[in-house]
Design a protein around this motif. Structure first.
Motif, PDB file in Angstrom:
ATOM      1  N   MET A 102      86.580  40.677  11.966  1.00 36.76           N
ATOM      2  CA  MET A 102      86.772  40.566  13.902  1.00 36.76           C
ATOM      3  C   MET A 102      87.528  38.927  14.287  1.00 36.76           C
ATOM      4  O   MET A 102      89.210  39.033  14.759  1.00 36.76           O
ATOM      5  N   LEU A 103      87.736  38.145  13.377  1.00 36.09           N
ATOM      6  CA  LEU A 103      87.997  37.145  13.187  1.00 36.09           C
ATOM      7  C   LEU A 103      90.046  37.269  12.831  1.00 36.09           C
ATOM      8  O   LEU A 103      90.728  36.149  12.868  1.00 36.09           O
ATOM      9  N   LEU A 104      89.096  38.335  11.475  1.00 32.89           N
ATOM     10  CA  LEU A 104      90.915  38.624  11.095  1.00 32.89           C
ATOM     11  C   LEU A 104      91.813  39.020  12.188  1.00 32.89           C
ATOM     12  O   LEU A 104      93.575  38.687  12.343  1.00 32.89           O
ATOM     13  N   ARG A 107      95.467  37.556  13.518  1.00 31.01           N
ATOM     14  CA  ARG A 107      96.385  38.725  13.674  1.00 31.01           C
ATOM     15  C   ARG A 107      97.229  38.454  14.993  1.00 31.01           C
ATOM     16  O   ARG A 107      98.877  38.428  14.953  1.00 31.01           O
ATOM     17  N   ALA A 108      96.566  39.048  16.056  1.00 31.27           N
ATOM     18  CA  ALA A 108      96.544  39.132  17.079  1.00 31.27           C
ATOM     19  C   ALA A 108      97.227  37.470  17.925  1.00 31.27           C
ATOM     20  O   ALA A 108      98.319  37.793  18.889  1.00 31.27           O
ATOM     21  N   TYR A 146      96.215  29.985  16.342  1.00 27.84           N
ATOM     22  CA  TYR A 146      95.865  30.586  14.595  1.00 27.84           C
ATOM     23  C   TYR A 146      95.808  29.878  13.700  1.00 27.84           C
ATOM     24  O   TYR A 146      94.676  30.205  12.643  1.00 27.84           O
ATOM     25  N   SER A 147      95.958  28.973  13.795  1.00 28.23           N
ATOM     26  CA  SER A 147      95.596  27.735  12.863  1.00 28.23           C
ATOM     27  C   SER A 147      94.044  27.390  12.948  1.00 28.23           C
ATOM     28  O   SER A 147      93.318  27.242  11.729  1.00 28.23           O
ATOM     29  N   VAL A 196      88.877  32.179   9.965  1.00 29.53           N
ATOM     30  CA  VAL A 196      88.448  32.510   8.929  1.00 29.53           C
ATOM     31  C   VAL A 196      88.363  32.869   7.281  1.00 29.53           C
ATOM     32  O   VAL A 196      87.241  33.572   6.881  1.00 29.53           O
ATOM     33  N   THR A 197      89.056  31.796   7.022  1.00 28.42           N
ATOM     34  CA  THR A 197      88.454  30.721   5.499  1.00 28.42           C
ATOM     35  C   THR A 197      87.504  30.538   5.445  1.00 28.42           C
ATOM     36  O   THR A 197      86.583  31.572   4.314  1.00 28.42           O
ATOM     37  N   GLU A 198      86.750  30.346   6.525  1.00 29.17           N
ATOM     38  CA  GLU A 198      84.876  30.115   5.809  1.00 29.17           C
ATOM     39  C   GLU A 198      84.316  31.001   6.185  1.00 29.17           C
ATOM     40  O   GLU A 198      83.079  31.035   5.207  1.00 29.17           O
ATOM     41  N   SER A 199      84.284  32.213   7.018  1.00 30.41           N
ATOM     42  CA  SER A 199      83.220  33.311   6.635  1.00 30.41           C
ATOM     43  C   SER A 199      84.230  34.339   6.143  1.00 30.41           C
ATOM     44  O   SER A 199      82.748  34.343   5.586  1.00 30.41           O
TER      45      SER A 199
END
Length: 129
Positions: free
Chosen positions: A84-86, A90-91, A98-99, A105-108
């Protein structure tokens, strides 16, 4: 727990025979017939040429009798939260959003990687017992 990725030893164009037919006994006769028809051990001057010839003969006979092995489907290990975060990342149209989402996303994904590694480790421990 951190696992480093391993490079795949095979290239994508490598074709492997479907050995299931030999394991369950359905194509053993066909494989033996194909192998005996192709086996010409006397071709070649030295041992290296004979060995290379034998490898080629066994591989071609296997592919002819057994067919190509289907590629294994990759198992998804990302959680629904990461997916979902990805999608949100992207959207996103704003750079700051975005940052922020990229960090989340990286943490998840790191958490998902650790969960996957622990699950694989548990499976390996269970298999060794």
């Amino acid at each position: 727990l951190k696992l480093s990725s391993m490079k795949e030893s095979r290239t994508n164009d490598t074709v492997l025979p479907a050995l299931v037919g030999l394991r369950n006994g359905t194509k053993v006769d066909q494989y033996n017939k194909e192998l005996s028809n192709r086996l010409l051990w006397s071709i070649g001057d030295n041992v290296e040429q004979k060995w290379d010839n034998l490898k080629k003969i066994v591989k071609t006979a296997s592919l002819a009798a057994l067919g190509k092995r289907p590629k294994a489907k990759k198992k998804q290990y990302l959680s629904e939260k990461s997916k979902m975060l990805l999608q949100q990342m992207r959207a996103s149209s704003c750079e700051s959003e975005y940052s922020r989402l990229k960090e989340l996303v990286t943490e998840s994904c790191k958490i998902d990687d650790n969960i996957w590694a622990e699950r694989i480790g548990e499976q390996m421990e269970e298999a060794s017992k």
